[in-house]
Design a protein around this motif. Structure first.
Motif, short mmCIF file in Angstrom:
data_model
loop_
_atom_site.label_atom_id
_atom_site.label_comp_id
_atom_site.label_asym_id
_atom_site.label_seq_id
_atom_site.Cartn_x
_atom_site.Cartn_y
_atom_site.Cartn_z
N MET A 62 0.83 -1.21 0.00
CA MET A 62 0.00 0.00 0.00
C MET A 62 0.87 1.26 0.00
N LEU A 63 1.96 1.25 0.76
CA LEU A 63 2.85 2.41 0.77
C LEU A 63 3.61 2.53 -0.54
N GLU A 64 3.98 1.40 -1.15
CA GLU A 64 4.65 1.46 -2.44
C GLU A 64 3.74 2.05 -3.51
N TYR A 65 2.46 1.77 -3.43
CA TYR A 65 1.51 2.36 -4.38
C TYR A 65 1.45 3.88 -4.21
N ILE A 66 1.48 4.36 -2.97
CA ILE A 66 1.48 5.80 -2.73
C ILE A 66 2.76 6.43 -3.28
N LEU A 67 3.90 5.76 -3.10
CA LEU A 67 5.16 6.30 -3.62
C LEU A 67 5.16 6.35 -5.14
N ILE A 68 4.57 5.34 -5.78
CA ILE A 68 4.49 5.34 -7.24
C ILE A 68 3.63 6.50 -7.71
N ARG A 69 2.54 6.77 -7.01
CA ARG A 69 1.68 7.88 -7.39
C ARG A 69 2.37 9.23 -7.16
N ILE A 70 3.19 9.32 -6.15
CA ILE A 70 3.94 10.57 -5.92
C ILE A 70 4.97 10.78 -7.03
N VAL A 71 5.59 9.70 -7.50
CA VAL A 71 6.54 9.81 -8.61
C VAL A 71 5.82 10.28 -9.88
N SER A 72 4.63 9.73 -10.14
CA SER A 72 3.85 10.17 -11.31
C SER A 72 3.47 11.64 -11.18
N PHE A 73 3.10 12.04 -9.97
CA PHE A 73 2.74 13.44 -9.72
C PHE A 73 3.94 14.36 -9.95
N SER A 74 5.10 13.97 -9.47
CA SER A 74 6.29 14.80 -9.65
C SER A 74 6.70 14.87 -11.12
N LYS A 75 6.55 13.79 -11.86
CA LYS A 75 6.87 13.81 -13.29
C LYS A 75 5.95 14.77 -14.05
N LEU A 76 4.67 14.79 -13.68
CA LEU A 76 3.75 15.72 -14.33
C LEU A 76 4.09 17.16 -13.99
N MET A 77 4.43 17.42 -12.74
CA MET A 77 4.81 18.77 -12.35
C MET A 77 6.10 19.22 -13.06
N LEU A 78 7.04 18.29 -13.20
CA LEU A 78 8.27 18.61 -13.93
C LEU A 78 7.98 18.93 -15.39
N ARG A 79 7.08 18.18 -15.98
CA ARG A 79 6.69 18.45 -17.38
C ARG A 79 6.04 19.82 -17.51
N ILE A 80 5.19 20.19 -16.57
CA ILE A 80 4.53 21.49 -16.61
C ILE A 80 5.54 22.61 -16.43
N VAL A 81 6.49 22.43 -15.52
CA VAL A 81 7.51 23.46 -15.27
C VAL A 81 8.35 23.69 -16.52
N VAL A 82 8.81 22.62 -17.16
CA VAL A 82 9.69 22.74 -18.32
C VAL A 82 8.95 23.37 -19.50
N CYS A 83 7.76 22.84 -19.81
CA CYS A 83 7.03 23.34 -20.98
C CYS A 83 6.53 24.76 -20.79
N SER A 84 6.10 25.10 -19.58
CA SER A 84 5.62 26.46 -19.33
C SER A 84 6.75 27.48 -19.45
N LYS A 85 7.94 27.15 -18.98
CA LYS A 85 9.05 28.08 -19.09
C LYS A 85 9.52 28.20 -20.54
N GLN A 86 9.55 27.10 -21.27
CA GLN A 86 9.95 27.17 -22.67
C GLN A 86 8.96 27.97 -23.50
N SER A 87 7.68 27.80 -23.23
CA SER A 87 6.67 28.57 -23.94
C SER A 87 6.75 30.05 -23.57
N ALA A 88 7.01 30.35 -22.31
CA ALA A 88 7.11 31.75 -21.87
C ALA A 88 8.30 32.44 -22.51
N ILE A 89 9.37 31.70 -22.80
CA ILE A 89 10.55 32.30 -23.45
C ILE A 89 10.17 32.84 -24.84
N PHE A 90 9.38 32.08 -25.59
CA PHE A 90 8.99 32.53 -26.93
C PHE A 90 8.05 33.74 -26.86
N TYR A 91 7.10 33.72 -25.91
CA TYR A 91 6.19 34.85 -25.79
C TYR A 91 6.92 36.11 -25.33
#
Length: 391
Positions: free
Chosen positions: A114-143
């Motif tokens: 059960m705890l390993e499932y929570i850790l896997i979900r936290i890793v997925s959450f962090s990967k999505l946040m990292l994707r948002i951070v990278v893409c938002s900054k790259q898009s803001a550079i062009f604007y």
């Protein structure tokens, strides 16, 4: 086969508990789960910004469909949609409900799966946040680059501000997720396994999520090579003579290099000096008439102007602007040279929108209230910011 953190169809393990016989810091585990629930339940600002982002995409899809910054803008929207489907808050609440209370005499804890499932979900959450951070900054550079160039700056201000807010909130959530994972990962080995293992046998959870995500090099992932300006330290490169003064010309610099090469070791291979090579190349060019190299950008242009026109073209400079009449003459002459694609045009490197922005700023100067000296200084400042800085 997909990694467990990248598998959307991953099912949670069966709910089970075990009797804990050894000591366990239950307060830290309860504090971490309550902190996750407290932070994730207060993300209504991020949800509002994501709703505004989706409406912006719907309204301006045809206008910016071929823009590179708009493509990264759509990637941010896709990552936010996946963030909404990943219900990490509900999973953590279910896990925390099976933790024993302070008044319980017997210590029954959830299983390791059960705890390993929570850790896997936290890793997925962090990967999505990292994707948002990278893409938002790259898009803001062009604007931001389009705002600086004056191209559709009113249409670029809103997405730039929106991306900045989303970037700041997602970066904070990314840092929180790394702390949550590192705190919960310390408790995994202290829990027992009940039933079949949840993770594959060849899969291992990362020990440190910050190192696994490479958070130290986050700024290098978000930027482009063309946005980084190389700064050269001229003082470190320039040479000094015997009196301590810098070399006044390139010939002094070359002569010092030749003196250093002449005083080198006799066993070393002696290379020809720089000045000698210059002289030999000049003699060879004089002996063989190879013609005149004509660049392609002057094909189709008119022939060389007469001598009188050359003298007038030499006078065409921003330094000649002293009052409003000379400013209008300078702008009209520059407009004619730009339309004729003449080499004497001082703003040939500027685009049409950049030239319009420069011309508007110059014409908006209040010449009646300004002294000629102040007017000239303002013109030079605008010329430096909107013309020379773009070279």
């Amino acid at each position: 086969m997909l990694d467990p953190w990248n598998d959307q169809s991953l099912l949670p393990p069966p709910i089970n508990t075990f009797f804990c016989k050894h000591k366990l810091d239950l307060k830290e585990l309860t504090y971490t789960t309550n902190n996750i629930v407290h932070i994730l339940s207060r993300q209504s600002p991020l949800h509002k910004e994501s709703a505004i982002l989706s409406r912006f995409l719907y309204k301006f899809d045809k206008k910016f469909r071929n823009d590179i910054g708009y493509r990264n803008f759509k990637k941010v929207n896709t990552a936010l949609k996946k963030y909404l489907t990943l219900n990490l808050l509900k999973d953590v609440e279910n896990f925390s409900s099976y933790l024993p209370k302070e008044n319980d005499n017997e210590l029954y804890l959830p299983t390791r799966q059960m705890l390993e499932y929570i850790l896997i979900r936290i890793v997925s959450f962090s990967k999505l946040m990292l994707r948002i951070v990278v893409c938002s900054k790259q898009s803001a550079i062009f604007y931001l680059d389009r705002i600086k160039r004056g191209e559709s700056h009113w249409m670029c201000l809103m997405p730039y501000a929106l991306l900045s807010r989303i970037w700041s909130m997602s970066l904070v959530l990314l840092q929180h997720s790394c702390n949550w994972y590192n705190q919960l990962h310390q408790v995994v080995d202290k829990l027992e396994v009940k039933g079949l293992p949840f993770l594959p046998l060849d899969y291992k959870l990362p020990d440190d999520l910050e190192e696994w995500l490479d958070m130290k090099n986050l700024n290098s992932h978000c930027s482009f090579n063309w946005t980084c300006k190389i700064k050269i330290n001229i003082e470190a490169i320039a040479m000094e003579d015997d009196s301590g003064d810098l070399c006044e010309s390139i010939l002094d610099y070359v002569s010092q290099i030749n003196e250093n090469t002449d005083t080198a070791d006799e066993h070393d291979i002696k290379l020809p000096s720089i000045i000698e090579t210059f002289h030999t190349e000049d003699v060879q060019l004089k002996q063989s008439d190879v013609g005149v190299a004509v660049p392609r950008n002057i094909l189709g242009k008119s022939a060389d102007p007469p001598v009188g026109n050359k003298n007038k073209a030499a006078i065409h400079s921003i330094d000649t602007v002293t009052n409003f009449n000379s400013l209008k003459d300078f702008i009209n002459k520059e407009e004619v040279l730009r339309n004729e694609l003449n080499d004497n045009a001082l703003t040939s490197h500027l685009s049409f929108m950049q030239w319009q922005a420069l011309k508007t700023c110059l014409l908006n100067l209040d010449t009646n209230k300004n002294v000629p000296r102040k007017l000239q200084r303002k013109v030079e400042r605008i010329w430096q910011e909107k013309c020379l800085d773009y070279k």
